[in-house]
Enzyme design. Structure first.
Site: not given
Length: 337
Positions: A236-238, A256
């Site tokens: 996923a993002h980050n 994250s």
């Protein structure tokens, strides 16, 4: 090419026959050609390999009066792996071919001997390094950078501004740089959080088929050097993956979160968002990780526990199920508090 004697030194093997034979490739006995080395684990495979066109047979069996040169090793899997990687390094780059059905932006930059397959699309200002292959139906967005000697198999999509290093392999159907899953519910409506970062994939990474690496929200999602992702993995993002992380199929790392160097995640492991997993951690299949994990831990279960504690818990649950009637009777007969 490499001689059988040189291979023997590489894999700590013993040569039977002509060690000066030059080997140009490796293949199963069914498809082997002259100059190839093949492999055989048992008598049936040895018989088939002896009748093949291969020049040498890698085996763990002592052989006498065998019709071909043999190379006996103690660990077949390790020997094949070492030889395969050595031959990859020795393989000279091929001559690049651009298929006439490829669509390449005028502002894109291609290095030496780049190969572009049919119906592939290379976006504006994209940069592709020497000896890299972009296979059929791949889509490379604008301002994407891909390093040298990388390979994108058919139907890979790389969104705008992604950065891919050298010697990276991305298998069919994978998507690099799609929007992260970010939304804000407010007053009966769901608002999309802008995803304005990118994906950075460092050198020597391999990503399996139908996997996804989402772009960062405002910064980069980073896949560290030497990472190996199986098929159907979601990053996923980050997220930040350290070096040499291995993640098996159908696992997911939520937004994250960070995963330290040399950590290994089994199949269907789930990591919730905003947690930190240390280095050298091993998580068994289907482990659910909802909190931070320190370095060097071996964990299992849901919620994740150190493996010794998880085994004790499962043992107690088994005991409880096996003796459920006795426990119920004991509770019925016990005095009320």
């Amino acid at each position: 090419m490499i001689t059988v004697n040189e291979i023997a030194k590489l894999v700590d093997g013993t040569v039977g026959g002509d060690g000066g034979i030059h080997i140009k490739g490796m293949a199963s006995s069914r498809f082997a050609e002259e100059g190839d080395i093949t492999f055989a684990l048992d008598g049936e495979e040895l018989e088939r390999a002896g009748k093949s066109r291969a020049s040498c047979v890698l085996t763990m069996v002592d052989m006498e009066n065998y019709p071909k040169t043999t190379l006996r090793v103690g660990d077949m899997k390790l020997a094949i792996t070492m030889l395969y990687n050595a031959m990859l390094e020795m393989k000279p780059p091929g001559k690049g071919v651009i298929h006439p059905a490829a669509v390449i932006a005028k502002s894109a930059g291609l290095g030496r001997d780049v190969s572009i397959g049919p119906n592939a699309v290379i976006g504006e200002a994209a940069r592709i390094g020497d000896n890299t292959t972009v296979s059929a139906n791949c889509v490379i967005g604008k301002n994407v950078t891909i390093g040298q000697r990388s390979c994108l198999y058919p139907n890979v999509t790389v969104y705008d501004c992604s950065v891919i290093g050298d010697r990276v392999i991305i298998h069919s159907g994978s998507v690099i740089g799609a929007d992260g899953f970010g939304y804000v519910p407010r007053e009966g409506k769901i608002y999309k959080v802008p995803q304005m970062g990118n994906v950075v994939i460092e050198d020597d990474v391999e990503i399996g088929a139908n996997s996804c690496v989402d772009r960062g929200t405002f910064t980069s999602t980073v896949i560290g050097r030497g990472v190996k992702l199986d098929n159907q993995v979601q990053i996923a993002h980050n997220v930040k993956l350290g070096r040499n992380v291995i993640i098996a199929g159908q696992s997911a790392v939520a937004g994250s979160s960070t995963v330290g160097d040399n950590t290994m995640l089994g199949g269907q492991v789930g990591i919730t968002d905003h947690v930190s997993i240390g280095s050298n951690v091993k998580a068994g299949a289907k482990t659910g990780i909802t909190g931070n994990v320190k370095d060097d831990k071996v964990i299992f279960g849901y919620p994740a526990r150190e493996v010794a504690d998880a085994r004790k818990l499962f043992a107690l649950l088994s005991l409880l199920l096996k003796n459920a009637r006795k426990f119920r009777a004991l509770l019925r007969n016990s005095p009320d508090d």
